[in-house]
Design an enzyme around this catalytic site. Sequence first.
Site, PDB file in Angstrom:
ATOM      1  N   HIS A  26       0.840  -1.202   0.000  1.00  0.00           N
ATOM      2  CA  HIS A  26       0.000   0.000   0.000  1.00  0.00           C
ATOM      3  C   HIS A  26       0.877   1.255   0.000  1.00  0.00           C
ATOM      4  O   HIS A  26       0.607   2.225  -0.700  1.00  0.00           O
ATOM      5  CB  HIS A  26      -0.887   0.037   1.253  1.00  0.00           C
ATOM      6  CG  HIS A  26      -1.845  -1.124   1.366  1.00  0.00           C
ATOM      7  ND1 HIS A  26      -1.939  -1.912   2.480  1.00  0.00           N
ATOM      8  CD2 HIS A  26      -2.751  -1.616   0.475  1.00  0.00           C
ATOM      9  CE1 HIS A  26      -2.878  -2.827   2.294  1.00  0.00           C
ATOM     10  NE2 HIS A  26      -3.371  -2.678   1.090  1.00  0.00           N
ATOM     11  N   LYS A  50     -15.484  -7.935   5.395  1.00  0.00           N
ATOM     12  CA  LYS A  50     -14.344  -8.289   6.254  1.00  0.00           C
ATOM     13  C   LYS A  50     -14.527  -7.807   7.686  1.00  0.00           C
ATOM     14  O   LYS A  50     -14.977  -6.679   7.907  1.00  0.00           O
ATOM     15  CB  LYS A  50     -13.057  -7.672   5.707  1.00  0.00           C
ATOM     16  CG  LYS A  50     -12.622  -8.219   4.362  1.00  0.00           C
ATOM     17  CD  LYS A  50     -11.354  -7.517   3.899  1.00  0.00           C
ATOM     18  CE  LYS A  50     -10.983  -7.913   2.486  1.00  0.00           C
ATOM     19  NZ  LYS A  50      -9.901  -7.069   1.958  1.00  0.00           N
ATOM     20  N   ARG A 101      -1.843  -5.494  -8.902  1.00  0.00           N
ATOM     21  CA  ARG A 101      -0.803  -6.506  -8.697  1.00  0.00           C
ATOM     22  C   ARG A 101      -0.818  -7.531  -9.821  1.00  0.00           C
ATOM     23  O   ARG A 101       0.191  -8.126 -10.150  1.00  0.00           O
ATOM     24  CB  ARG A 101      -1.019  -7.211  -7.352  1.00  0.00           C
ATOM     25  CG  ARG A 101      -0.752  -6.322  -6.152  1.00  0.00           C
ATOM     26  CD  ARG A 101      -1.270  -6.935  -4.883  1.00  0.00           C
ATOM     27  NE  ARG A 101      -2.721  -7.095  -4.974  1.00  0.00           N
ATOM     28  CZ  ARG A 101      -3.466  -7.697  -4.070  1.00  0.00           C
ATOM     29  NH1 ARG A 101      -2.906  -8.230  -3.013  1.00  0.00           N
ATOM     30  NH2 ARG A 101      -4.772  -7.794  -4.225  1.00  0.00           N
ATOM     31  N   SER A 137      -2.851  -8.006   2.905  1.00  0.00           N
ATOM     32  CA  SER A 137      -2.981  -7.843   4.354  1.00  0.00           C
ATOM     33  C   SER A 137      -3.202  -9.199   5.028  1.00  0.00           C
ATOM     34  O   SER A 137      -2.611  -9.496   6.069  1.00  0.00           O
ATOM     35  CB  SER A 137      -4.138  -6.904   4.672  1.00  0.00           C
ATOM     36  OG  SER A 137      -3.872  -5.641   4.136  1.00  0.00           O
TER      37      SER A 137
HETATM   38  N1  COA Z   1      -0.053  -4.064  -2.291  1.00  0.00           N
HETATM   39  C1  COA Z   1      -0.316  -4.990  -1.394  1.00  0.00           C
HETATM   40  N2  COA Z   1      -1.547  -5.445  -1.093  1.00  0.00           N
HETATM   41  C2  COA Z   1      -2.549  -4.890  -1.734  1.00  0.00           C
HETATM   42  C3  COA Z   1      -2.367  -3.902  -2.693  1.00  0.00           C
HETATM   43  C4  COA Z   1      -1.047  -3.481  -2.953  1.00  0.00           C
HETATM   44  N3  COA Z   1      -0.764  -2.538  -3.843  1.00  0.00           N
HETATM   45  N4  COA Z   1      -3.548  -3.557  -3.179  1.00  0.00           N
HETATM   46  C5  COA Z   1      -4.460  -4.316  -2.541  1.00  0.00           C
HETATM   47  N5  COA Z   1      -3.849  -5.122  -1.676  1.00  0.00           N
HETATM   48  C6  COA Z   1      -4.488  -6.125  -0.837  1.00  0.00           C
HETATM   49  C7  COA Z   1      -5.231  -5.565   0.325  1.00  0.00           C
HETATM   50  O1  COA Z   1      -4.440  -5.492   1.492  1.00  0.00           O
HETATM   51  C8  COA Z   1      -6.333  -6.563   0.492  1.00  0.00           C
HETATM   52  O2  COA Z   1      -5.858  -7.670   1.227  1.00  0.00           O
HETATM   53  P1  COA Z   1      -6.862  -8.579   2.081  1.00  0.00           P
HETATM   54  O3  COA Z   1      -7.953  -9.019   1.154  1.00  0.00           O
HETATM   55  O4  COA Z   1      -5.992  -9.664   2.520  1.00  0.00           O
HETATM   56  O5  COA Z   1      -7.373  -7.696   3.193  1.00  0.00           O
HETATM   57  C9  COA Z   1      -6.621  -7.059  -0.906  1.00  0.00           C
HETATM   58  O6  COA Z   1      -5.453  -6.785  -1.629  1.00  0.00           O
HETATM   59  C10 COA Z   1      -7.786  -6.415  -1.562  1.00  0.00           C
HETATM   60  O7  COA Z   1      -7.588  -5.012  -1.552  1.00  0.00           O
HETATM   61  P2  COA Z   1      -8.787  -4.022  -1.799  1.00  0.00           P
HETATM   62  O8  COA Z   1      -9.536  -4.428  -3.003  1.00  0.00           O
HETATM   63  O9  COA Z   1      -8.261  -2.633  -1.729  1.00  0.00           O
HETATM   64  O10 COA Z   1      -9.760  -4.352  -0.598  1.00  0.00           O
HETATM   65  P3  COA Z   1      -9.879  -3.650   0.758  1.00  0.00           P
HETATM   66  O11 COA Z   1     -10.720  -4.518   1.622  1.00  0.00           O
HETATM   67  O12 COA Z   1      -8.564  -3.236   1.293  1.00  0.00           O
HETATM   68  O13 COA Z   1     -10.652  -2.313   0.444  1.00  0.00           O
HETATM   69  C11 COA Z   1     -12.423  -0.996  -0.164  1.00  0.00           C
HETATM   70  C12 COA Z   1     -11.775  -2.330  -0.261  1.00  0.00           C
HETATM   71  C13 COA Z   1     -12.391  -0.385   1.222  1.00  0.00           C
HETATM   72  C14 COA Z   1     -11.760  -0.032  -1.133  1.00  0.00           C
HETATM   73  C15 COA Z   1     -13.792  -1.275  -0.504  1.00  0.00           C
HETATM   74  O14 COA Z   1     -14.287  -2.265   0.361  1.00  0.00           O
HETATM   75  C16 COA Z   1     -14.563  -0.058  -0.352  1.00  0.00           C
HETATM   76  O15 COA Z   1     -14.399   0.835  -1.149  1.00  0.00           O
HETATM   77  N6  COA Z   1     -15.407  -0.052   0.683  1.00  0.00           N
HETATM   78  C17 COA Z   1     -16.270   1.047   0.962  1.00  0.00           C
HETATM   79  C18 COA Z   1     -17.589   0.734   0.342  1.00  0.00           C
HETATM   80  C19 COA Z   1     -17.444   0.971  -1.114  1.00  0.00           C
HETATM   81  O16 COA Z   1     -17.325   2.090  -1.571  1.00  0.00           O
HETATM   82  N7  COA Z   1     -17.492  -0.123  -1.871  1.00  0.00           N
HETATM   83  C20 COA Z   1     -17.316  -0.048  -3.300  1.00  0.00           C
HETATM   84  C21 COA Z   1     -18.602  -0.030  -4.007  1.00  0.00           C
HETATM   85  S1  COA Z   1     -19.407  -1.602  -3.939  1.00  0.00           S
END
Ligand code: COA
Length: 166
Positions: A26, A50, A101, A137
């Site tokens: 991140h 989650k 990724r 994560s």
């Molecule tokens: N390097 C390392 N890890 C990364 C990464 C990077 N560049 N990019 C993403 N990841 C990892 C994250 O840590 C996460 O790991 P995990 O699944 O083990 O926790 C995984 O990849 C997925 O990342 P992401 O898609 O960003 O999911 P998230 O749970 O961290 O965040 C939100 C998702 C918060 C952006 C999303 O749930 C959200 O926007 N929520 C608010 C409600 C909303 O607006 N939803 C969208 C409309 S439906």
Amino acid sequence: MNNNNNNNNNRIAIYAGSFDPYTNGHHDIVKKGCEIFDKVIILIAKNTKKQRTYNISNIAFAIERTLENENILNCEVIVFDGLVADYCKQHHIKYSIRGLRNSMDFEYEENISKINKLIYPDMDTIYLRAENVEISSSMVKELNEYEQDISRFVPEQIMKIIYRKN
Ligand code: COA
């Protein structure tokens, strides 16, 4: 006028995630974003699918200290309980940064991007190439459960939270 209002002289981007925990993957995306945009807002949002492991305020604080230690001055951390697109709409922020990724990330993000656009048509997604493709994560949490050294995957300030288990 709201500080977050976007105009031609002040290009702001959102980088949203659960950040549970925030990893070097991140952080790498944040650093790239800060080079491209005038300001990046790290939006710690809720992923309804989650259950959080680490306290959201502690993570926010640790990210702020990490940015401070590295003298990254054009980045702010916000905790938000709602839709990312709603936040962007309220604050007139057009850009959402996402790290890619692999091709699976692309498929997933394209879908979210389309949903975001339904809520806030001005919103666009900017993809940045992720370097630390092996990190997630959950992977960090799992390795830690098995008492592996995870210090190379997360910033030092985040390690403190992981050691404290909160
Ligand atoms: N390097 C390392 N890890 C990364 C990464 C990077 N560049 N990019 C993403 N990841 C990892 C994250 O840590 C996460 O790991 P995990 O699944 O083990 O926790 C995984 O990849 C997925 O990342 P992401 O898609 O960003 O999911 P998230 O749970 O961290 O965040 C939100 C998702 C918060 C952006 C999303 O749930 C959200 O926007 N929520 C608010 C409600 C909303 O607006 N939803 C969208 C409309 S439906």
